[in-house]
Structure formats: structure tokens, C-alpha cells
Write a protein that holds these residues in place. Structure first.
Motif, PDB file in Angstrom:
ATOM      1  N   LYS A   1       0.826  -1.224   0.000  1.00 56.72           N
ATOM      2  CA  LYS A   1       0.000   0.000   0.000  1.00 56.72           C
ATOM      3  C   LYS A   1       0.855   1.266   0.000  1.00 56.72           C
ATOM      4  O   LYS A   1       0.371   2.344  -0.355  1.00 56.72           O
ATOM      5  N   ASP A   2       2.110   1.147   0.459  1.00 57.50           N
ATOM      6  CA  ASP A   2       2.991   2.312   0.569  1.00 57.50           C
ATOM      7  C   ASP A   2       3.855   2.547  -0.670  1.00 57.50           C
ATOM      8  O   ASP A   2       4.676   3.471  -0.685  1.00 57.50           O
ATOM      9  N   LEU A   3       3.685   1.709  -1.696  1.00 54.86           N
ATOM     10  CA  LEU A   3       4.466   1.910  -2.923  1.00 54.86           C
ATOM     11  C   LEU A   3       4.130   3.256  -3.539  1.00 54.86           C
ATOM     12  O   LEU A   3       2.953   3.649  -3.589  1.00 54.86           O
ATOM     13  N   LYS A   4       5.151   3.938  -4.012  1.00 55.29           N
ATOM     14  CA  LYS A   4       4.928   5.223  -4.677  1.00 55.29           C
ATOM     15  C   LYS A   4       4.574   4.983  -6.147  1.00 55.29           C
ATOM     16  O   LYS A   4       4.987   3.986  -6.734  1.00 55.29           O
ATOM     17  N   GLU A   5       3.802   5.885  -6.703  1.00 55.14           N
ATOM     18  CA  GLU A   5       3.418   5.773  -8.114  1.00 55.14           C
ATOM     19  C   GLU A   5       4.526   6.363  -8.967  1.00 55.14           C
ATOM     20  O   GLU A   5       4.281   7.273  -9.765  1.00 55.14           O
ATOM     21  N   ASP A   6       5.738   5.853  -8.771  1.00 56.07           N
ATOM     22  CA  ASP A   6       6.831   6.355  -9.601  1.00 56.07           C
ATOM     23  C   ASP A   6       7.576   5.177 -10.225  1.00 56.07           C
ATOM     24  O   ASP A   6       7.363   4.012  -9.864  1.00 56.07           O
ATOM     25  N   GLU A   7       8.432   5.513 -11.176  1.00 52.44           N
ATOM     26  CA  GLU A   7       9.128   4.467 -11.921  1.00 52.44           C
ATOM     27  C   GLU A   7      10.001   3.616 -11.021  1.00 52.44           C
ATOM     28  O   GLU A   7      10.126   2.415 -11.221  1.00 52.44           O
ATOM     29  N   GLU A   8      10.622   4.251 -10.017  1.00 50.26           N
ATOM     30  CA  GLU A   8      11.536   3.506  -9.146  1.00 50.26           C
ATOM     31  C   GLU A   8      10.813   2.326  -8.483  1.00 50.26           C
ATOM     32  O   GLU A   8      11.305   1.192  -8.511  1.00 50.26           O
ATOM     33  N   ASP A   9       9.639   2.588  -7.911  1.00 52.73           N
ATOM     34  CA  ASP A   9       8.921   1.514  -7.216  1.00 52.73           C
ATOM     35  C   ASP A   9       8.276   0.546  -8.202  1.00 52.73           C
ATOM     36  O   ASP A   9       8.213  -0.658  -7.941  1.00 52.73           O
ATOM     37  N   GLU A  10       7.812   1.054  -9.333  1.00 58.42           N
ATOM     38  CA  GLU A  10       7.258   0.145 -10.349  1.00 58.42           C
ATOM     39  C   GLU A  10       8.307  -0.853 -10.812  1.00 58.42           C
ATOM     40  O   GLU A  10       8.052  -2.057 -10.894  1.00 58.42           O
ATOM     41  N   ILE A  11       9.501  -0.344 -11.079  1.00 55.56           N
ATOM     42  CA  ILE A  11      10.579  -1.200 -11.571  1.00 55.56           C
ATOM     43  C   ILE A  11      11.024  -2.171 -10.474  1.00 55.56           C
ATOM     44  O   ILE A  11      11.265  -3.354 -10.727  1.00 55.56           O
ATOM     45  N   LEU A  12      11.072  -1.669  -9.249  1.00 56.41           N
ATOM     46  CA  LEU A  12      11.501  -2.504  -8.126  1.00 56.41           C
ATOM     47  C   LEU A  12      10.609  -3.740  -7.973  1.00 56.41           C
ATOM     48  O   LEU A  12      11.105  -4.872  -7.849  1.00 56.41           O
ATOM     49  N   VAL A  13       9.298  -3.536  -7.995  1.00 61.21           N
ATOM     50  CA  VAL A  13       8.377  -4.663  -7.819  1.00 61.21           C
ATOM     51  C   VAL A  13       8.476  -5.628  -9.013  1.00 61.21           C
ATOM     52  O   VAL A  13       8.459  -6.847  -8.837  1.00 61.21           O
ATOM     53  N   GLY A  14       8.633  -5.086 -10.193  1.00 66.67           N
ATOM     54  CA  GLY A  14       8.831  -5.936 -11.373  1.00 66.67           C
ATOM     55  C   GLY A  14      10.085  -6.783 -11.230  1.00 66.67           C
ATOM     56  O   GLY A  14      10.068  -7.989 -11.510  1.00 66.67           O
ATOM     57  N   LYS A  15      11.161  -6.152 -10.754  1.00 64.55           N
ATOM     58  CA  LYS A  15      12.426  -6.888 -10.581  1.00 64.55           C
ATOM     59  C   LYS A  15      12.284  -7.988  -9.533  1.00 64.55           C
ATOM     60  O   LYS A  15      12.903  -9.043  -9.658  1.00 64.55           O
ATOM     61  N   MET A  16      11.485  -7.735  -8.497  1.00 61.58           N
ATOM     62  CA  MET A  16      11.288  -8.765  -7.468  1.00 61.58           C
ATOM     63  C   MET A  16      10.706 -10.034  -8.092  1.00 61.58           C
ATOM     64  O   MET A  16      11.129 -11.144  -7.771  1.00 61.58           O
ATOM     65  N   PHE A  17       9.746  -9.879  -9.008  1.00 62.19           N
ATOM     66  CA  PHE A  17       9.168 -11.058  -9.660  1.00 62.19           C
ATOM     67  C   PHE A  17      10.190 -11.745 -10.566  1.00 62.19           C
ATOM     68  O   PHE A  17      10.231 -12.976 -10.645  1.00 62.19           O
ATOM     69  N   LEU A  18      11.031 -10.955 -11.221  1.00 67.06           N
ATOM     70  CA  LEU A  18      12.036 -11.564 -12.093  1.00 67.06           C
ATOM     71  C   LEU A  18      13.089 -12.308 -11.280  1.00 67.06           C
ATOM     72  O   LEU A  18      13.566 -13.368 -11.693  1.00 67.06           O
ATOM     73  N   VAL A  19      13.436 -11.780 -10.090  1.00 66.78           N
ATOM     74  CA  VAL A  19      14.363 -12.493  -9.202  1.00 66.78           C
ATOM     75  C   VAL A  19      13.729 -13.813  -8.763  1.00 66.78           C
ATOM     76  O   VAL A  19      14.377 -14.865  -8.780  1.00 66.78           O
ATOM     77  N   ALA A  20      12.439 -13.778  -8.392  1.00 64.05           N
ATOM     78  CA  ALA A  20      11.742 -15.006  -7.997  1.00 64.05           C
ATOM     79  C   ALA A  20      11.766 -16.012  -9.144  1.00 64.05           C
ATOM     80  O   ALA A  20      12.077 -17.196  -8.943  1.00 64.05           O
TER      81      ALA A  20
END
Ligand code: 5GP
Ligand code: ZN
Length: 105
Positions: free
Chosen positions: A49-68
Motif C-alpha cells: 500500500k505504501d508503494l509510490k506511483e513512480d518508476e523507481e517503485d514500479e521497476i523494483l516490484v517488477g524486478k522482485m518477480f524476475l528475481v523469484a
């Protein structure tokens, strides 16, 4: 400092499987499946819920799935589950976002 920030700072031990500039992965201490790994960003964000609507957080969450995905591939897991618990009411106990990677394989 939260428990995952302490693990990131190597103040508390954990079995690391992956680390890069912004993400780590380590084994869950109390596994709920045969394979249970947590993918954790180095940046302390309390909940999804605390994720910011910016590219940094969007990319971060995407990368988490790619690491998984990459860890699962490395472990030759055919199938697995990925899960974010969100907020206390959603079953989240550690208030530092983490993606659960679980498999019965
Ligand atoms: P949550 O319920 O917040 O989505 O998941 C937190 C997870 O962190 C749980 O699966 C729990 O077993 C795990 N956990 C809690 N404390 C520790 C710890 O000190 N080390 C590790 N490796 N995992 C932990
Ligand atoms: Zn933290």
C-alpha cells in the motif's frame, strides 16, 4: 530497524540465495512449503500500500518477480507460488515488503 533491515545489514543471519544492488533473497526461517524463499528489496517500504506511483517503485516490484522467476529456474522448480501478504489484516507480519516464493517441489 525492522527485522529484514537487520538481515540486510547482516546483523541477523539468514541463508542468502541472491543479492544485487537493490534486492536480496533468503530462505524463510519458518518455511510453510518445501521451498520457501523471501525476495526482499533493500529499500524499506512497509507494505504494498505504501508503494509510490513512480518508476523507481514500479521497476523494483517488477524486478522482485524476475528475481523469484530466476531463483525458481535455478532450483529447477517446475511450478511455484508467489505471494505478497498486504497489511496486518492480510496476514503480513513483517512490515517490510517481501515476495514469498513457495513450492512443494
Ligand atoms: P509475512 O507474514 O509478513 O508475509 O511473512 C513474513 C515471513 O518472514 C514469514 O514467513 C516468517 O516465517 C518469516 N520470518 C520471520 N522472521 C524471520 C527471520 O528472522 N528470518 C527469516 N529468514 N525469516 C523470518
Ligand atoms: Zn526494513
Amino acid at each position: 530497524m525492522c527485522i529484514f533491515c537487520k538481515i540486510l545489514a547482516k546483523e541477523i543471519p539468514a541463508e542468502f540465495l541472491f543479492e544485487n544492488g537493490d534486492i536480496v533473497a533468503f530462505k524463510d526461517k519458518y518455511p510453510k512449503a518445501k521451498t520457501h524463499i523471501l525476495i526482499v528489496p533493500k529499500k524499506h517500504i512497509e507494505t504494498i500500500k505504501d508503494l509510490k506511483e513512480d518508476e523507481e517503485d514500479e521497476i523494483l516490484v517488477g524486478k522482485m518477480f524476475l528475481v523469484a522467476r530466476d531463483i525458481a529456474k535455478g532450483l529447477k522448480l517446475d511450478g511455484y507460488q508467489t505471494l505478497f501478504n498486504v497489511g496486518r489484516a492480510g496476514g503480513q507480519e513483517v512490515m517490510h515488503i517481501h515476495l514469498h516464493l513457495m513450492s512443494h517441489q
